[in-house]
Design a protein around this motif. Structure first.
Motif, short mmCIF file in Angstrom:
data_model
loop_
_atom_site.label_atom_id
_atom_site.label_comp_id
_atom_site.label_asym_id
_atom_site.label_seq_id
_atom_site.Cartn_x
_atom_site.Cartn_y
_atom_site.Cartn_z
N ALA A 1 58.98 46.43 -1.30
CA ALA A 1 59.29 45.30 -0.42
C ALA A 1 58.48 45.41 0.87
O ALA A 1 58.48 46.45 1.51
CB ALA A 1 60.78 45.28 -0.10
N GLU A 2 57.79 44.33 1.22
CA GLU A 2 57.02 44.32 2.46
C GLU A 2 57.66 43.41 3.51
O GLU A 2 57.12 43.22 4.60
CB GLU A 2 55.57 43.90 2.18
N SER A 3 58.80 42.85 3.17
CA SER A 3 59.58 42.07 4.13
C SER A 3 61.05 42.27 3.84
O SER A 3 61.44 42.56 2.70
CB SER A 3 59.24 40.58 4.04
N PHE A 4 61.90 42.15 4.85
CA PHE A 4 63.34 42.28 4.64
C PHE A 4 63.87 41.09 3.83
O PHE A 4 64.81 41.24 3.04
CB PHE A 4 64.07 42.36 5.98
N ASP A 5 63.24 39.95 4.02
CA ASP A 5 63.73 38.75 3.35
C ASP A 5 63.60 38.84 1.84
O ASP A 5 64.33 38.17 1.11
CB ASP A 5 62.97 37.52 3.86
N SER A 6 62.67 39.68 1.36
CA SER A 6 62.49 39.82 -0.10
C SER A 6 63.53 40.73 -0.73
O SER A 6 63.60 40.86 -1.95
CB SER A 6 61.09 40.35 -0.40
N MET A 7 64.37 41.39 0.09
CA MET A 7 65.40 42.29 -0.43
C MET A 7 66.65 41.49 -0.77
O MET A 7 67.61 41.43 0.00
CB MET A 7 65.72 43.40 0.58
N SER A 8 66.65 40.87 -1.94
CA SER A 8 67.72 39.95 -2.32
C SER A 8 69.07 40.65 -2.50
O SER A 8 70.11 39.99 -2.51
CB SER A 8 67.34 39.22 -3.62
N LEU B 1 72.26 39.76 7.12
CA LEU B 1 71.67 41.06 7.48
C LEU B 1 70.15 40.97 7.41
O LEU B 1 69.45 41.51 8.27
CB LEU B 1 72.19 42.16 6.55
N ARG B 2 69.63 40.30 6.39
CA ARG B 2 68.18 40.14 6.27
C ARG B 2 67.62 39.41 7.50
O ARG B 2 66.55 39.77 8.02
CB ARG B 2 67.83 39.37 5.00
N THR B 3 68.36 38.41 7.97
CA THR B 3 67.92 37.67 9.16
C THR B 3 67.90 38.58 10.38
O THR B 3 66.93 38.58 11.16
CB THR B 3 68.85 36.47 9.41
N LEU B 4 68.95 39.36 10.57
CA LEU B 4 69.03 40.27 11.71
C LEU B 4 67.93 41.32 11.66
O LEU B 4 67.30 41.64 12.68
CB LEU B 4 70.40 40.95 11.74
N LEU B 5 67.70 41.88 10.47
CA LEU B 5 66.65 42.89 10.32
C LEU B 5 65.29 42.31 10.67
O LEU B 5 64.49 42.94 11.38
CB LEU B 5 66.63 43.40 8.87
N THR B 6 65.01 41.11 10.20
CA THR B 6 63.72 40.46 10.47
C THR B 6 63.52 40.23 11.96
O THR B 6 62.39 40.35 12.47
CB THR B 6 63.62 39.13 9.70
N GLU B 7 64.60 39.94 12.65
CA GLU B 7 64.52 39.68 14.09
C GLU B 7 64.34 40.96 14.92
O GLU B 7 63.77 40.92 16.01
CB GLU B 7 65.78 38.95 14.56
N ALA C 1 60.55 45.98 12.18
CA ALA C 1 59.39 45.71 11.34
C ALA C 1 59.50 46.60 10.10
O ALA C 1 59.55 47.84 10.23
CB ALA C 1 58.11 46.03 12.09
N PRO C 2 59.55 46.03 8.89
CA PRO C 2 59.64 46.86 7.69
C PRO C 2 58.42 47.76 7.53
O PRO C 2 58.53 48.93 7.17
CB PRO C 2 59.74 45.84 6.55
N LEU C 3 57.25 47.19 7.83
CA LEU C 3 56.00 47.95 7.88
C LEU C 3 55.33 47.61 9.21
O LEU C 3 55.11 46.44 9.51
CB LEU C 3 55.08 47.60 6.71
N PRO D 1 60.46 47.43 16.74
CA PRO D 1 60.57 48.83 16.34
C PRO D 1 60.29 48.98 14.84
O PRO D 1 60.70 48.15 14.03
CB PRO D 1 62.02 49.19 16.66
N ALA D 2 59.57 50.04 14.49
CA ALA D 2 59.24 50.30 13.08
C ALA D 2 60.45 50.89 12.38
O ALA D 2 61.00 51.90 12.83
CB ALA D 2 58.05 51.25 13.00
N PHE D 3 60.86 50.28 11.28
CA PHE D 3 62.03 50.78 10.56
C PHE D 3 61.84 52.22 10.13
O PHE D 3 62.74 53.05 10.27
CB PHE D 3 62.31 49.90 9.33
N LEU D 4 60.66 52.56 9.60
CA LEU D 4 60.44 53.90 9.05
C LEU D 4 60.34 54.98 10.14
O LEU D 4 60.35 56.17 9.83
CB LEU D 4 59.19 53.92 8.17
#
Length: 360
Positions: free
Chosen positions: A50-57, A63-69, A72-74, A14-17
């Motif tokens: 940010a083009e990935s959740f993992d880059s959101m330090s 949470l970054r792991t869950l979001l990535t799974e 889709a940030p974009l 699913p697209a986040f936006l």
């Protein structure tokens, strides 16, 4: 003999936006995360590049792991990225369903203007335009419209930003008005791209009811109307949808827009050599617009392979301009940008589609 199992194609995340805020806040709650994370994540993607959740330090690692799974940030991908000698960038963007659209970054210091699409293809059928040669497939979502702005902004330097938006890419913007307004609302937010309404121009072929809705939205967007002819007989040949509307109704809606917003309307007029570029046409156009708060933007036609039109002769173009000016009409010729990279609307997409068909 072993049975051949059908190949399972993984579904895109699913697209986040395009996830509704209330749905995402509910998801956050289920992960024992505060609801304020939603704004934090959106700000990171839209404003923070940010083009990935993992880059959101700033987010917890789990949470970054869950979001990535799960999101889709974009949701789009850049299929082709062309850069012209004048600094214009053109992107062919692939959507989640494998369809493609175009977006353009026009750089003319100090301006950085994003030209974006609102539909896959176009249903308006303007005879000179590459975008609608195969009709329309669907509307873009608000997230897909917003992602074009994000991707174009991400082409600029770290201290640079988009200054203007022109909604003049593929599709008829007012046919997808709700999604467009939702995307522009986020783009105009200080936590978004910070582009004020007065720096946004929305182009339309002329849908009177939707033009009035736009005027009633309370936003100070600029309106550009693709007129292209000074009378109904000629306009219906160039813009087939004119048969259902007519110039009189379009101009009435323009007058309503000016009355409600106080904003000048720009009338786009593509010059097709030998078809609508005579001095007589210019005088007829001037008579239509006389007394209105109006500006004419002349666009010499860009050649499209397979279409039978031609660019106007330079002397015809100058005579057209002079006839308008002598009648007191404000007029300007649009600069041609990105000519060496098929920057005109729909050209790159059509070229790629034809190449794909040829290979097949």
């Amino acid at each position: 003999m072993h049975a051949i199992l059908p190949m399972v194609v993984p579904q895109p995340l699913p697209a986040f936006l395009d996830t509704k805020p209330e749905d995402f806040r509910s998801w956050l709650e289920n992960q024992s995360q505060p609801s304020m994370r939603w704004k934090q994540i959106r700000r990171g993607i839209v404003a923070g590049r940010a083009e990935s959740f993992d880059s959101m330090s700033e987010l917890p690692r789990n949470l970054r792991t869950l979001l990535t799974e799960q999101f889709a940030p974009l949701s789009t991908k850049i299929d082709k990225h062309l850069v012209a000698t004048d600094g214009t960038h053109k992107l062919l963007i692939r959507l989640r369903d494998n369809r493609t659209i175009e977006s353009v970054l026009i750089q003319e210091s100090p301006r950085k203007t994003a030209c974006i699409s609102t539909q896959v293809g176009c249903a308006m059928g303007c005879v000179f335009c590459a975008s609608g040669l195969n009709g329309v497939d669907r509307n873009l979502t608000s997230g897909e419209i917003l992602e074009q702005l994000i991707r174009l902004r991400n082409l600029t330097g770290p201290e640079e930003r988009l200054t203007h938006i022109v909604v003049m890419g593929m599709g008829e913007p007012l046919a997808n008005l709700d999604n467009l307004l939702e995307a522009l609302e986020i783009a105009g937010n200080p936590d978004g791209l910070g582009i004020g309404a007065r720096h946004v121009t929305i182009s339309t072929v002329g849908l009177p009811a939707k033009m009035r809705r736009l005027a009633d939205s309370g936003k100070q967007y600029h309106l550009a109307v693709s007129l292209h002819a000074p009378n109904d007989e000629l306009r219906s040949k160039i813009v087939p949808t004119n048969e259902k509307t007519g110039i009189a109704d379009i101009l009435s809606a323009c007058d309503y827009f000016v009355e409600k917003t106080g904003r000048q309307v720009t009338y786009e007029y593509i010059l097709l050599g030998g078809l609508n570029d005579s001095t007589l046409h210019a005088r007829e156009l001037a008579a239509l617009l006389r007394g209105r708060i109006a500006h004419v933007n002349l666009i010499p036609w860009n050649e499209v392979e397979g279409l039978p039109f031609q660019r106007p002769q330079s002397d015809s173009q100058m005579q057209f301009i002079n006839a308008l000016k002598q009648s007191g009409i404000s007029v300007k010729v649009r600069k041609r940008k990105g000519a060496d990279i098929d920057a005109a609307c729909g050209q790159l997409r059509r070229k790629v589609e034809l190449e794909t068909l040829a290979k097949a």
